[in-house]
Design an enzyme around this catalytic site. Sequence first.
Site, PDB file in Angstrom:
ATOM      1  N   GLU A 103     -10.206 -12.532  -3.839  1.00 25.67           N
ATOM      2  CA  GLU A 103      -9.476 -13.100  -2.692  1.00 25.67           C
ATOM      3  C   GLU A 103     -10.192 -14.347  -2.187  1.00 25.67           C
ATOM      4  OE1 GLU A 103      -7.760 -10.706   0.579  1.00 25.67           O
ATOM      5  OE2 GLU A 103      -8.821 -12.092   1.922  1.00 25.67           O
ATOM      6  N   HIS A 147     -12.402 -13.804   0.843  1.00 31.94           N
ATOM      7  CA  HIS A 147     -13.571 -12.937   0.690  1.00 31.94           C
ATOM      8  C   HIS A 147     -14.725 -13.653  -0.003  1.00 31.94           C
ATOM      9  CE1 HIS A 147     -10.702  -9.222   0.946  1.00 31.94           C
ATOM     10  NE2 HIS A 147     -10.652  -9.984   2.005  1.00 31.94           N
ATOM     11  N   ASP A 193      -2.041 -12.948   0.151  1.00 31.78           N
ATOM     12  CA  ASP A 193      -2.539 -11.890   1.034  1.00 31.78           C
ATOM     13  C   ASP A 193      -3.063 -12.582   2.279  1.00 31.78           C
ATOM     14  OD1 ASP A 193      -3.476  -9.673   2.250  1.00 31.78           O
ATOM     15  OD2 ASP A 193      -5.217  -9.403   0.958  1.00 31.78           O
ATOM     16  N   ASP A 207     -12.932 -12.514   8.423  1.00 30.04           N
ATOM     17  CA  ASP A 207     -11.911 -12.611   7.367  1.00 30.04           C
ATOM     18  C   ASP A 207     -10.631 -13.175   7.979  1.00 30.04           C
ATOM     19  OD1 ASP A 207     -10.551 -12.227   4.979  1.00 30.04           O
ATOM     20  OD2 ASP A 207     -10.132 -10.118   5.382  1.00 30.04           O
ATOM     21  N   ASP A 227       2.397   1.741   3.355  1.00 30.80           N
ATOM     22  CA  ASP A 227       3.285   0.721   3.922  1.00 30.80           C
ATOM     23  C   ASP A 227       4.731   1.166   3.766  1.00 30.80           C
ATOM     24  OD1 ASP A 227       0.991  -0.788   4.104  1.00 30.80           O
ATOM     25  OD2 ASP A 227       1.535  -2.192   2.502  1.00 30.80           O
ATOM     26  N   HIS A 231       0.868  -1.182   0.000  1.00 31.26           N
ATOM     27  CA  HIS A 231       0.000   0.000   0.000  1.00 31.26           C
ATOM     28  C   HIS A 231       0.899   1.225   0.000  1.00 31.26           C
ATOM     29  CE1 HIS A 231      -2.513  -3.015   2.066  1.00 31.26           C
ATOM     30  NE2 HIS A 231      -3.548  -2.348   1.608  1.00 31.26           N
ATOM     31  N   ASP A 245      -7.880 -14.798   6.590  1.00 37.11           N
ATOM     32  CA  ASP A 245      -6.584 -14.534   5.942  1.00 37.11           C
ATOM     33  C   ASP A 245      -5.507 -15.533   6.354  1.00 37.11           C
ATOM     34  OD1 ASP A 245      -7.512 -12.292   4.521  1.00 37.11           O
ATOM     35  OD2 ASP A 245      -6.941 -10.892   6.103  1.00 37.11           O
ATOM     36  N   GLU A 292     -10.995  -5.357  -5.801  1.00 32.49           N
ATOM     37  CA  GLU A 292     -11.022  -6.517  -4.900  1.00 32.49           C
ATOM     38  C   GLU A 292     -12.339  -6.550  -4.131  1.00 32.49           C
ATOM     39  OE1 GLU A 292      -7.585  -7.036  -2.425  1.00 32.49           O
ATOM     40  OE2 GLU A 292      -8.664  -8.295  -1.006  1.00 32.49           O
ATOM     41  N   ASP A 330      -5.632 -12.791  -4.836  1.00 30.77           N
ATOM     42  CA  ASP A 330      -5.163 -12.837  -3.449  1.00 30.77           C
ATOM     43  C   ASP A 330      -5.408 -14.229  -2.894  1.00 30.77           C
ATOM     44  OD1 ASP A 330      -4.289 -10.250  -3.429  1.00 30.77           O
ATOM     45  OD2 ASP A 330      -5.807  -9.501  -2.031  1.00 30.77           O
ATOM     46  N   LYS A 335     -15.315  -7.778  -1.498  1.00 31.64           N
ATOM     47  CA  LYS A 335     -15.417  -8.360  -0.145  1.00 31.64           C
ATOM     48  C   LYS A 335     -16.831  -8.086   0.359  1.00 31.64           C
ATOM     49  CE  LYS A 335     -13.091  -8.630   4.328  1.00 31.64           C
ATOM     50  NZ  LYS A 335     -12.024  -8.110   5.210  1.00 31.64           N
ATOM     51  N   MET A 359       2.568  -5.143  -8.168  1.00 28.07           N
ATOM     52  CA  MET A 359       1.274  -4.547  -7.799  1.00 28.07           C
ATOM     53  C   MET A 359       1.469  -3.587  -6.638  1.00 28.07           C
ATOM     54  SD  MET A 359      -1.180  -4.756  -5.188  1.00 28.07           S
ATOM     55  CE  MET A 359      -1.699  -6.300  -4.446  1.00 28.07           C
TER      56      MET A 359
HETATM   57  C1  GLT Z   1      -6.383  -5.346   3.613  1.00 27.40           C
HETATM   58  C2  GLT Z   1      -7.415  -6.293   3.079  1.00 27.40           C
HETATM   59  C3  GLT Z   1      -6.909  -7.069   1.937  1.00 27.40           C
HETATM   60  C4  GLT Z   1      -6.627  -6.215   0.740  1.00 27.40           C
HETATM   61  C5  GLT Z   1      -5.530  -5.271   0.959  1.00 27.40           C
HETATM   62  C6  GLT Z   1      -5.415  -4.379  -0.239  1.00 27.40           C
HETATM   63  S1  GLT Z   1      -5.661  -4.405   2.422  1.00 27.40           S
HETATM   64  O1  GLT Z   1      -5.360  -6.028   4.269  1.00 27.40           O
HETATM   65  O2  GLT Z   1      -7.816  -7.154   4.128  1.00 27.40           O
HETATM   66  O3  GLT Z   1      -7.781  -8.084   1.568  1.00 27.40           O
HETATM   67  O4  GLT Z   1      -6.210  -7.059  -0.303  1.00 27.40           O
HETATM   68  O5  GLT Z   1      -5.818  -3.092   0.001  1.00 27.40           O
HETATM   69 MN    MN Z   2      -6.872  -9.125  -0.176  1.00 29.34          MN
HETATM   70 MN    MN Z   3      -8.912 -10.896   3.528  1.00 29.09          MN
END
Ligand code: GLT
Ligand code: MN
Ligand code: MN
Length: 433
Positions: free
Chosen positions: A264, A267, A334, A302, A104, A101, A304, A228, A292, A230, A135
Site C-alpha cells: 500500500e 504504508h 484503498d 495512515d 462489510d 472484507h 489513506d 499487506e 493498494d 504496514k 479480491m
Molecule cells: C484497513 C486497512 C487497509 C487494508 C484493509 C484490508 S483494512 O482499512 O487500513 O490498509 O488494506 O484489510
Molecule cells: Mn490497504
Molecule cells: Mn492505509
Amino acid sequence: MFTCTQQPRLLAFGYRTLVGDSSFFLGVTFGLLARHGTYESDVTMTSGPYEPQPEDRFTFGLWTVGNVGRDPFGVEVREALDPVDIVHRLADIGAYGVTLHDNDLVPADATAAEREVLLKRFREALDSTGLKVPMTTVNLFTRPVFKEGALTANDPDVRRFALAKALDAIDLGAELGADIFVLWGGREGTEAHAAKPVAEALDRYAEAINSMTAYIGARGYKTRIAIEPKPNEPRGDILLPTVGHALAFIESLDSPELVGVNPEFAHETMSGLSFHHGVAQALWAGKLFHIDLNAQRIGRFDQDFRFGSEEVKEAFYLVHLLETSGYSGMRHFDAHPYRTEGPDGVWDFARGCIRTYLILKEKAARFEADADIRAALAVARVPDLATPTTVGDGSAEALRAYVKTLDEAALGRAHYGHEQLDQLVTELLLGVR
Ligand code: GLT
Ligand code: MN
Ligand code: MN
C-alpha cells in the site's frame, strides 16, 4: 449526465460492520424492507482521454467509498451506504470491480439464511452492472477478541478463532469469484515489547498461513494470498512492517507460490520508503499479487488520501512502473474521502483517484516518447544497466584482467546528467512538456 435507476430491493436485516475507522450501518430490520430505491446519480463522465476502460482494472473496497468519516477524535459525518448502491455507483464511474472484507457484506452475527439473502442481492447487483469481485479480505482487527493479536495472538484460542474466521472468508471470496485474498495483519504486533517475542509470533503467523494454503489446496480454490505490510497503526509496531519483511517471510512458507504481497502506498511511505522501489522489488520477485493505491505524506498517521493527492512524483513513478512492467492485476484504490466531504464528495474522491491514475498513465507514455528524456536517460547510462557485470568466461581472473585496462580516475569524472533528467521529469509533471 448518467442516470442510474435501481430496482426496489430487499435488505435482509439490520446490518452493521466496522472496518478500521469506517462503519457501515444500514438500519433496516429483518423482513421489513420496502425501500423503493431510485436514485439519480449526478456522475458526469468526462469525455476525453481520462475515461476508464474495463482493461484499466480499477477497483475500490466497499470500505473506501463507504467510509463514514469516523476518526479517533470524531464521530461519523456521512451516512452509511448500502453495498448494493455502492456497486451501482462504482459501475457509473467506470470501475471494473469492488472488493470487500467478510463483514462489510455479511455481518459477523448473520445466520446462514441471512448470509444467503445478502449474498443474493449483492450478486444481483454484480450481475446487473457487470462489476467483478477480484479480491476479498478478512477483518481480523475490529472486534475486541483481536485486541492482543489475531493470527499471532498469545492465546491459542484467539488464534484458532481468527484462523477459522479467515478460512470462512476464503470461502466467501471463492463464492464471489475472487482469486486474491488479502491478509492485513493490523493487530499482529504490540506496544509492550516484552509481551511479544517476535520469532515465536512469526512461527504462529507462518503456521496460520500454511493452514490457509493447505485449505485452499484441499478445496481446489484458485485463491492466492497477498500479505499487506504496514509498520504501525493501530499497533505500536506491526509484524511484517514493510514489503521487504513480507517478501523474506514468504520464502519460509510451505507453499510460497501461493503467497505474495499487497503493498500500500500509504504504508510504505509511513516508513519513509519509496513506494515504487518496494513495488518494483515485489514485481522482480514475482510477488506483486495486488496493490493498494492511495496517497500519504511521510511521517504522518495512515492518511489513506485520494490517489495522487500527495507525493505526486512518487505516484508518477509507480504508474510508470505498473504500466511498463506488464503487471496485469488490479489497480485497487484503498483510500478514504476527506472527512470534510458529504455524499457528493465521496464520488468526487473516487473519480479523482481514477482520473489521476489515467493522467499519470498518459504522462508515463509521454515520458517514454519524449526524445529529450530518452537522450537524458542515455547520458545517465540507464540502458547500460542491462549489460551483465561479469566479463569473458565469468571468472574472477577474467574480471581482474579486464579491470586492469580501466581508468578509475576517468570513471570517477563521468557526468550522469541527473539534474537535467530530473528537471525534465519535473517539467513533464508540471505540464510544460
Ligand atoms: C484497513 C486497512 C487497509 C487494508 C484493509 C484490508 S483494512 O482499512 O487500513 O490498509 O488494506 O484489510
Ligand atoms: Mn490497504
Ligand atoms: Mn492505509
